[in-house]
Design a protein around this motif. Structure first.
Motif, PDB file in Angstrom:
ATOM      1  N   SER A  61     -16.416  15.682   3.961  1.00 58.46           N
ATOM      2  CA  SER A  61     -16.613  15.032   5.630  1.00 58.46           C
ATOM      3  C   SER A  61     -15.707  13.870   5.296  1.00 58.46           C
ATOM      4  N   GLU A  62     -16.108  13.089   4.277  1.00 59.16           N
ATOM      5  CA  GLU A  62     -15.590  11.638   4.070  1.00 59.16           C
ATOM      6  C   GLU A  62     -14.076  11.765   3.959  1.00 59.16           C
ATOM      7  N   MET A  63     -13.394  12.862   3.260  1.00 55.84           N
ATOM      8  CA  MET A  63     -12.201  12.920   3.004  1.00 55.84           C
ATOM      9  C   MET A  63     -11.419  13.484   4.224  1.00 55.84           C
ATOM     10  N   ILE A  64     -11.986  14.379   5.295  1.00 56.06           N
ATOM     11  CA  ILE A  64     -11.489  14.558   6.374  1.00 56.06           C
ATOM     12  C   ILE A  64     -11.376  13.719   7.321  1.00 56.06           C
ATOM     13  N   LEU A  65     -12.531  12.443   7.347  1.00 56.04           N
ATOM     14  CA  LEU A  65     -12.092  11.209   7.897  1.00 56.04           C
ATOM     15  C   LEU A  65     -11.254  10.600   7.569  1.00 56.04           C
ATOM     16  N   LEU A  66     -11.104  10.457   6.248  1.00 52.27           N
ATOM     17  CA  LEU A  66     -10.141   9.486   5.786  1.00 52.27           C
ATOM     18  C   LEU A  66      -8.667   9.990   6.093  1.00 52.27           C
ATOM     19  N   LYS A  67      -8.401  11.418   6.012  1.00 52.53           N
ATOM     20  CA  LYS A  67      -7.259  12.003   6.350  1.00 52.53           C
ATOM     21  C   LYS A  67      -6.752  11.597   7.914  1.00 52.53           C
ATOM     22  N   ASN A  68      -7.983  11.936   8.632  1.00 56.12           N
ATOM     23  CA  ASN A  68      -7.613  11.633  10.010  1.00 56.12           C
ATOM     24  C   ASN A  68      -7.264  10.266  10.384  1.00 56.12           C
ATOM     25  N   GLU A  69      -8.026   9.245   9.931  1.00 58.56           N
ATOM     26  CA  GLU A  69      -7.811   7.727   9.945  1.00 58.56           C
ATOM     27  C   GLU A  69      -6.232   7.659   9.552  1.00 58.56           C
ATOM     28  N   TYR A  70      -6.060   8.158   8.201  1.00 57.40           N
ATOM     29  CA  TYR A  70      -4.777   7.833   7.589  1.00 57.40           C
ATOM     30  C   TYR A  70      -3.715   8.398   8.353  1.00 57.40           C
ATOM     31  N   ILE A  71      -3.788   9.681   9.057  1.00 58.18           N
ATOM     32  CA  ILE A  71      -2.710  10.036   9.808  1.00 58.18           C
ATOM     33  C   ILE A  71      -2.491   9.204  11.026  1.00 58.18           C
ATOM     34  N   ASN A  72      -3.566   8.990  11.690  1.00 56.80           N
ATOM     35  CA  ASN A  72      -3.525   8.095  12.845  1.00 56.80           C
ATOM     36  C   ASN A  72      -2.898   6.703  12.417  1.00 56.80           C
ATOM     37  N   CYS A  73      -3.452   6.023  11.330  1.00 55.58           N
ATOM     38  CA  CYS A  73      -2.618   4.732  11.073  1.00 55.58           C
ATOM     39  C   CYS A  73      -1.244   5.022  10.771  1.00 55.58           C
ATOM     40  N   TYR A  74      -0.911   5.770   9.900  1.00 57.77           N
ATOM     41  CA  TYR A  74       0.537   5.962   9.538  1.00 57.77           C
ATOM     42  C   TYR A  74       1.584   6.414  10.691  1.00 57.77           C
ATOM     43  N   SER A  75       0.862   6.938  11.771  1.00 52.25           N
ATOM     44  CA  SER A  75       1.699   7.497  13.045  1.00 52.25           C
ATOM     45  C   SER A  75       2.109   6.301  13.984  1.00 52.25           C
ATOM     46  N   LYS A  76       0.910   5.351  13.881  1.00 57.34           N
ATOM     47  CA  LYS A  76       1.118   3.970  14.611  1.00 57.34           C
ATOM     48  C   LYS A  76       2.299   3.017  13.886  1.00 57.34           C
ATOM     49  N   TYR A 136       0.851  -1.132   0.041  1.00 57.06           N
ATOM     50  CA  TYR A 136       0.182   0.007  -0.035  1.00 57.06           C
ATOM     51  C   TYR A 136       0.891   1.311   0.047  1.00 57.06           C
ATOM     52  N   SER A 137       2.125   1.229   0.039  1.00 61.19           N
ATOM     53  CA  SER A 137       2.868   2.571  -0.107  1.00 61.19           C
ATOM     54  C   SER A 137       2.564   3.406  -0.937  1.00 61.19           C
ATOM     55  N   HIS A 138       2.587   2.853  -2.121  1.00 66.12           N
ATOM     56  CA  HIS A 138       2.476   4.131  -3.346  1.00 66.12           C
ATOM     57  C   HIS A 138       1.049   4.644  -3.297  1.00 66.12           C
ATOM     58  N   ASP A 139      -0.152   3.983  -2.521  1.00 66.36           N
ATOM     59  CA  ASP A 139      -1.398   4.561  -2.408  1.00 66.36           C
ATOM     60  C   ASP A 139      -1.326   5.475  -1.359  1.00 66.36           C
ATOM     61  N   LEU A 140      -0.636   5.191  -0.444  1.00 66.88           N
ATOM     62  CA  LEU A 140      -0.355   6.264   0.753  1.00 66.88           C
ATOM     63  C   LEU A 140       0.415   7.508   0.021  1.00 66.88           C
ATOM     64  N   ILE A 141       1.240   7.282  -0.594  1.00 67.43           N
ATOM     65  CA  ILE A 141       1.966   8.394  -1.035  1.00 67.43           C
ATOM     66  C   ILE A 141       1.144   9.210  -1.853  1.00 67.43           C
ATOM     67  N   ARG A 142       0.445   8.415  -2.660  1.00 67.84           N
ATOM     68  CA  ARG A 142      -0.879   9.205  -3.703  1.00 67.84           C
ATOM     69  C   ARG A 142      -1.577   9.958  -2.995  1.00 67.84           C
ATOM     70  N   PHE A 143      -2.107   9.437  -1.887  1.00 69.19           N
ATOM     71  CA  PHE A 143      -3.085  10.107  -1.151  1.00 69.19           C
ATOM     72  C   PHE A 143      -2.597  11.380  -0.561  1.00 69.19           C
ATOM     73  N   SER A 144      -1.369  11.293  -0.190  1.00 63.87           N
ATOM     74  CA  SER A 144      -0.822  12.571   0.462  1.00 63.87           C
ATOM     75  C   SER A 144      -0.408  13.720  -0.499  1.00 63.87           C
ATOM     76  N   GLU A 145      -0.173  13.347  -1.736  1.00 66.01           N
ATOM     77  CA  GLU A 145      -0.099  14.089  -2.802  1.00 66.01           C
ATOM     78  C   GLU A 145      -1.233  14.804  -3.347  1.00 66.01           C
ATOM     79  N   GLN A 146      -2.043  13.726  -3.482  1.00 66.36           N
ATOM     80  CA  GLN A 146      -3.227  14.328  -4.157  1.00 66.36           C
ATOM     81  C   GLN A 146      -4.523  14.998  -3.523  1.00 66.36           C
ATOM     82  N   TYR A 147      -4.772  14.314  -2.562  1.00 68.79           N
ATOM     83  CA  TYR A 147      -5.723  14.849  -1.614  1.00 68.79           C
ATOM     84  C   TYR A 147      -5.713  15.810  -0.340  1.00 68.79           C
ATOM     85  N   ASN A 148      -4.433  16.216   0.012  1.00 69.69           N
ATOM     86  CA  ASN A 148      -4.167  16.861   1.130  1.00 69.69           C
ATOM     87  C   ASN A 148      -4.805  18.142   1.000  1.00 69.69           C
TER      88      ASN A 148
END
Length: 532
Positions: free
Chosen positions: A510-525, A491-503
């Motif tokens: 609201s869905e993208m805000i939730l997705l961003k928060n979950e993504y940050i939480n997941c990647y921080s862990k 999934y690394s390529h998709d995570l990088i793509r998310f950071s570049e494309q959606y940030n």
């Protein structure tokens, strides 16, 4: 009813065979207080009508229904069967060979646990058919072969249904069991009977009466399977899916359709089907239930009653023998929580697509895995080799938690993988190498949603972490890092793509805000685990 008489009843169309059979009966040892009655029925329309006629003529308590080509070898036959009956009044029916479990085909000799022995010539020569040994004086069975059937109680034979020459024996076995009697096969050191039947003719109505047997007794013999269809806003593929469920060779099913649609198209289609088929139960949710259809998946399960569950996504298709082949494994192994199979991918037109699923799975033949093996394979490979919801059947009692979420973690899109991992905790699995379903790929699926893969990466991460936290499948830190390495590679390529494309494009979503928060939480862990 004369308790001191035993009747030998035969349907006769060959006098020479019958005379030879009588010679063996006359040699049997007879207790002083007993007498033998011989009844031959000629010109019978069917085996059941002949046996009913003979039963009405005889006042014998004990009756032996035997083919004209059966020769009893055991001279203590009468003494032995009387001992069995008198030692257990619950025994209603005795046979020489029989099935411990009736397979879903309805053909008793396909049971690999079948018991008993008999000399037989069905292949054109006399040979000993020696099945699994009976360890005690007798063993209970679900059905016996009709070469010889011995009773101590009279039950009418079902000549209203079995008006030919096949499946009267299994029918009578089921009727005795329904009345609360035992059907048994005795222990035989040497086979008690010789059946000189010659090559068996299965062309004179065998298939017709097999289907009659299954139509009549499937609900008594086999568990209810619930086929669950979560529907949403399309009928083109749904109609094909529904027909594949209705036309299953396995009879004892119910079909639950829960409809998340915003139109009446699905409702109108199902209404026409429900007029003709009582198996279907339809529930209209009044619109989308939420969580990308996951609430509808949950509602389907809650509305069902089956002992076994198989989802059918509304754009997929079952092979017509799918339920048959899967439930047959469950019948023989109570440690199983799930049975799955290879599945083929099709496009919107139903044409097969090339895929590497078989190469990935590496199971060229039917394979049994422990739940532990199955869970580790999934978490360390990042590959859903079990398949989508349509692919697998599972045991209802093995699911003792929410079908959607995984422990304390919310699952956003991988409800199938979450479900499989829960089921692996409760039992073992069978992987069937034959393709038994078709998974349709088309442009309207969630697969083509750009955010789907990102939600999937978060779901997979949380399932890995939960498995480690609960010491299930992932047992130590080294294994955790190994699994996370596979996750990052996937999934690394998709995570990088998310950071570049959606940030920079989520302020009002609201869905993208939730997705961003979950993504940050997941990647921080993930980073913290690596830094520990």
């Amino acid at each position: 009813m004369n308790t001191n008489k035993i009747a030998f009843i035969t349907c006769v169309n060959n006098e020479a065979l019958y005379m030879k059979s009588l010679e063996y009966i006359k040699k049997l040892q007879l207790p002083e207080f007993m007498e033998i009655e011989l009844i031959a029925i000629r010109d019978a329309k069917s085996m059941t009508s002949a046996y009913n006629e003979a039963m009405q003529k005889s006042d014998s308590k004990y009756k032996v229904y035997l083919h004209q080509d059966v020769y009893i070898q055991n001279e203590n036959f009468i003494i032995d069967i009387l001992d069995i009956f008198k030692n257990d009044e619950n025994i209603g029916l005795i046979g020489m060979v029989g099935a411990k479990i009736i397979p879903v085909s309805g053909i008793w000799w396909e049971d690999h646990r079948k018991v008993g022995k008999v000399f037989d010539s069905h292949r054109g020569f006399i040979e000993l058919l020696n099945f699994n040994e009976v360890q005690d004086s007798y063993t209970d069975v679900k059905g016996i072969d009709g070469l010889i059937m011995i009773t101590q109680y009279d039950l009418p034979w079902r000549d209203d249904i079995f008006d030919g020459w096949h499946f009267y024996d299994l029918s009578q076995s089921v009727e005795f069991i329904k009345k609360g009697f035992k059907v048994i096969v005795p222990s035989q050191k040497i086979a008690w009977c010789l059946h000189d039947c010659g090559i068996v003719n299965t062309k004179n109505g065998f298939e017709q009466y097999r289907n009659k047997f299954l139509d009549t007794y499937s609900k008594e013999l086999f568990p209810l399977v619930s086929i669950l269809i979560p529907a949403y806003n399309q009928t083109n593929y749904l109609e094909e899916a529904l027909n594949s469920a209705l036309n299953q060779s396995y009879r004892n099913t119910e079909i639950i359709i829960c409809d998340d649609s915003t139109t009446n198209d699905v409702k109108e289609l199902i209404k026409e089907y429900m007029i003709k088929n009582s198996k279907i139960k339809y529930f209209n949710n009044g619109g989308p239930s939420g969580l990308r259809g996951q609430m509808n998946i949950r509602k389907c399960l809650e509305a069902s009653s089956g002992e076994y569950i198989n989802y059918l996504l509304h754009d997929d298709v079952f092979n017509l023998d799918k339920i048959d082949k899967m439930i047959n494994y469950f019948l023989y192994d109570n440690t199983l929580s799930l049975v799955t199979s290879y599945r083929k991918m099709i496009n919107k037109n139903g044409d097969y697509l090339n895929d590497n699923f078989r190469t990935i799975c590496q199971y060229p033949s039917d394979t049994r895995l422990t739940g532990e093996e199955a869970g580790r394979k999934l978490l360390f490979s990042m590959i859903n080799y079990i398949g989508e919801l349509t692919t697998a059947m599972f045991k209802r009692e093995a699911l003792d938690s929410d079908i959607v979420d995984y422990d304390k973690y919310k699952i956003y899109c991988l409800s199938d993988i979450s479900l499989w991992l829960k089921l692996f905790r409760k039992g073992n699995i069978i992987y069937i190498s034959e393709p038994l379903s078709k998974f349709r790929i088309h442009e309207f699926q969630n697969t083509y949603d750009d955010t789907f893969t990102l939600w999937a990466s978060i779901d997979f991460f949380n399932m890995i972490l939960s498995s480690y936290e609960n010491n299930i499948f992932i047992k130590n830190r080294r294994e955790l890092l190994e699994s996370l390495k596979a996750w990052y590679k996937e999934y690394s390529h998709d995570l990088i793509r998310f950071s570049e494309q959606y940030n920079n494009h989520i302020e009002n979503n609201s869905e993208m805000i939730l997705l961003k928060n979950e993504y940050i939480n997941c990647y921080s862990k993930f980073i913290n685990i690596l830094l520990e």
